[in-house]
Design a protein around this motif. Structure first.
Motif, PDB file in Angstrom:
ATOM      1  N   LEU A  62      11.018   2.889   9.443  1.00 22.34           N
ATOM      2  CA  LEU A  62      11.871   4.068   9.575  1.00 22.34           C
ATOM      3  C   LEU A  62      13.339   3.708   9.394  1.00 22.34           C
ATOM      4  CD1 LEU A  62      12.200   7.063  10.168  1.00 22.34           C
ATOM      5  CD2 LEU A  62      12.128   6.528  12.609  1.00 22.34           C
ATOM      6  N   LYS A  63      13.757   2.620  10.016  1.00 18.37           N
ATOM      7  CA  LYS A  63      15.150   2.199   9.905  1.00 18.37           C
ATOM      8  C   LYS A  63      15.490   1.806   8.467  1.00 18.37           C
ATOM      9  CE  LYS A  63      16.442  -1.850  11.332  1.00 18.37           C
ATOM     10  NZ  LYS A  63      16.772  -3.037  12.161  1.00 18.37           N
ATOM     11  N   ASP A  64      14.637   1.000   7.835  1.00 21.39           N
ATOM     12  CA  ASP A  64      14.902   0.552   6.468  1.00 21.39           C
ATOM     13  C   ASP A  64      14.885   1.719   5.481  1.00 21.39           C
ATOM     14  OD1 ASP A  64      15.093  -1.988   7.431  1.00 21.39           O
ATOM     15  OD2 ASP A  64      13.100  -2.629   6.783  1.00 21.39           O
ATOM     16  N   MET A  65      13.972   2.656   5.698  1.00 22.44           N
ATOM     17  CA  MET A  65      13.908   3.816   4.810  1.00 22.44           C
ATOM     18  C   MET A  65      15.192   4.635   4.901  1.00 22.44           C
ATOM     19  SD  MET A  65      11.113   6.906   4.627  1.00 22.44           S
ATOM     20  CE  MET A  65      11.675   7.671   6.146  1.00 22.44           C
ATOM     21  N   ALA A  66      15.709   4.818   6.121  1.00 26.89           N
ATOM     22  CA  ALA A  66      16.941   5.580   6.298  1.00 26.89           C
ATOM     23  C   ALA A  66      18.112   4.893   5.598  1.00 26.89           C
ATOM     24  CB  ALA A  66      17.239   5.757   7.782  1.00 26.89           C
ATOM     25  N   VAL A  67      18.142   3.563   5.670  1.00 25.55           N
ATOM     26  CA  VAL A  67      19.221   2.812   5.012  1.00 25.55           C
ATOM     27  C   VAL A  67      19.154   2.998   3.498  1.00 25.55           C
ATOM     28  CG1 VAL A  67      20.079   0.490   4.525  1.00 25.55           C
ATOM     29  CG2 VAL A  67      19.458   1.120   6.863  1.00 25.55           C
ATOM     30  N   VAL A  68      17.945   2.922   2.934  1.00 21.94           N
ATOM     31  CA  VAL A  68      17.789   3.112   1.480  1.00 21.94           C
ATOM     32  C   VAL A  68      18.168   4.536   1.085  1.00 21.94           C
ATOM     33  CG1 VAL A  68      16.156   3.096  -0.441  1.00 21.94           C
ATOM     34  CG2 VAL A  68      16.026   1.323   1.315  1.00 21.94           C
ATOM     35  N   MET A  69      17.766   5.512   1.890  1.00 25.85           N
ATOM     36  CA  MET A  69      18.142   6.903   1.612  1.00 25.85           C
ATOM     37  C   MET A  69      19.655   7.082   1.618  1.00 25.85           C
ATOM     38  SD  MET A  69      15.367   9.145   3.779  1.00 25.85           S
ATOM     39  CE  MET A  69      13.720   9.453   3.156  1.00 25.85           C
ATOM     40  N   LYS A  70      20.325   6.434   2.549  1.00 25.83           N
ATOM     41  CA  LYS A  70      21.785   6.505   2.600  1.00 25.83           C
ATOM     42  C   LYS A  70      22.397   5.960   1.314  1.00 25.83           C
ATOM     43  CE  LYS A  70      25.764   4.577   5.059  1.00 25.83           C
ATOM     44  NZ  LYS A  70      26.211   3.578   6.066  1.00 25.83           N
TER      45      LYS A  70
END
Length: 303
Positions: free
Chosen positions: A73-81
């Motif tokens: 979840l954390k890594d996905m949010a970073v990539v989305m950003k």
């Protein structure tokens, strides 16, 4: 012949070890974890193939499959950003953080703060920062431990509660500055400086005072930076910022318009700080020792 056979047997594990070392080296260089689940494939797409869109799809699969959900979840949010899908990242964290462990909540809050900052949602940023401060005052940060392990640019280091408190207060004060609420920002910056003074926050505090036309106070704060009395005073960017503020003080422009302390918002803010202090530091509480050294906000505002 027996000796030759023995040498061959001894050399065989070495070859296997070399192959294993090469495989390990690949994972170390690319920072890709071992395994073949959706999370590992997502990290491979993100870091090796440089395909963020595919990585997001695989991170979703990892979350749905329960595969390293905290990290996914954390890594996905970073990539989305990185792809300017900030609002989508915010909703993802808010919707799925309940699937994550208690230990992951602090990291998710940090990602959420960065996302709010990027898309200009200052009020939400302030709300999360205040919640993090409440947890520190109640001794609930870092899962009750005095330090935590953080990572930056691939390196691990220890962060103390004192350092974390100063960092959060600095971010909170900066958020108030974005709203041109210089009185609130000043109060929070002063508290941050009491815990861990540094030149960057001193410059921002000086700016808050200039915006309130309190030039003499601003000059006293700035003198400490210009004289190299604070940590970070010799940082080139901080030095340049201090020189800009010095020139601004020299000109003494007419006092700008800003919300006064008598405004409803500021009265509410000071009242809230008082209430939070009562919650954070009740008599005979188990609050952390660092907060025993800090005078109440009421004493600061009375000075």
């Amino acid at each position: 012949m027996a000796e030759e056979s023995s040498k061959k047997k001894m050399s065989s594990p070495t070859k296997e070890m070399n192959n294993g070392d090469k495989d390990s080296l690949f994972h170390v260089i690319h920072k890709v974890p071992f395994g073949d689940g959706p999370y590992v494939r997502a990290k491979h797409a993100q870091l090796v193939q440089k395909d963020p869109e595919s990585a997001i799809v695989l991170f979703w699969k990892a979350i749905n499959a329960g595969d390293r959900v905290d990290s996914a979840l954390k890594d996905m949010a970073v990539v989305m950003k990185q792809l300017d899908r900030t609002e989508e990242a915010i909703e993802a964290i808010k919707s799925f953080r309940g699937l994550c462990s208690k230990q992951a909540q602090g990291s998710l809050d940090n990602v959420l703060i960065d996302l709010y900052k990027k898309c200009g949602r200052v009020d939400e940023q302030i709300s999360v920062l205040k919640q993090k401060l409440r947890m520190i005052y109640l001794g609930q940060a870092f899962n009750g431990k005095p330090t935590k392990t953080a990572r930056s640019h691939g390196k691990k280091f220890q962060v103390s509660v004192k350092q974390e408190t100063s960092r959060i207060l600095g971010n909170l004060a900066w958020a108030y500055m974005q709203k041109s609420n210089y009185i609130s920002a000043e109060v929070v910056y002063r508290k941050a400086q009491m815990i861990e003074p540094d030149a960057n926050k001193a410059c921002n505090l000086c700016h808050c005072l200039i915006q309130q036309a309190r030039y003499d106070e601003a000059r006293l704060i700035l003198d400490d930076v210009l004289q190299g009395k604070l940590a970070g005073s010799y940082d080139p960017r901080t030095g340049a910022r201090a020189q800009e503020l010095f020139l601004e003080l020299q000109t003494r422009q007419p006092p700008p318009q800003f919300p006064g302390l008598d405004s409803e918002d500021d009265r509410d803010f000071v009242d809230e700080l008082e209430r939070l202090l009562d919650v954070w530091a009740p008599p005979r509480s188990r609050r952390l020792p660092i907060f025993e050294e800090i005078t109440p906000f009421r004493d600061q505002m009375a000075c």
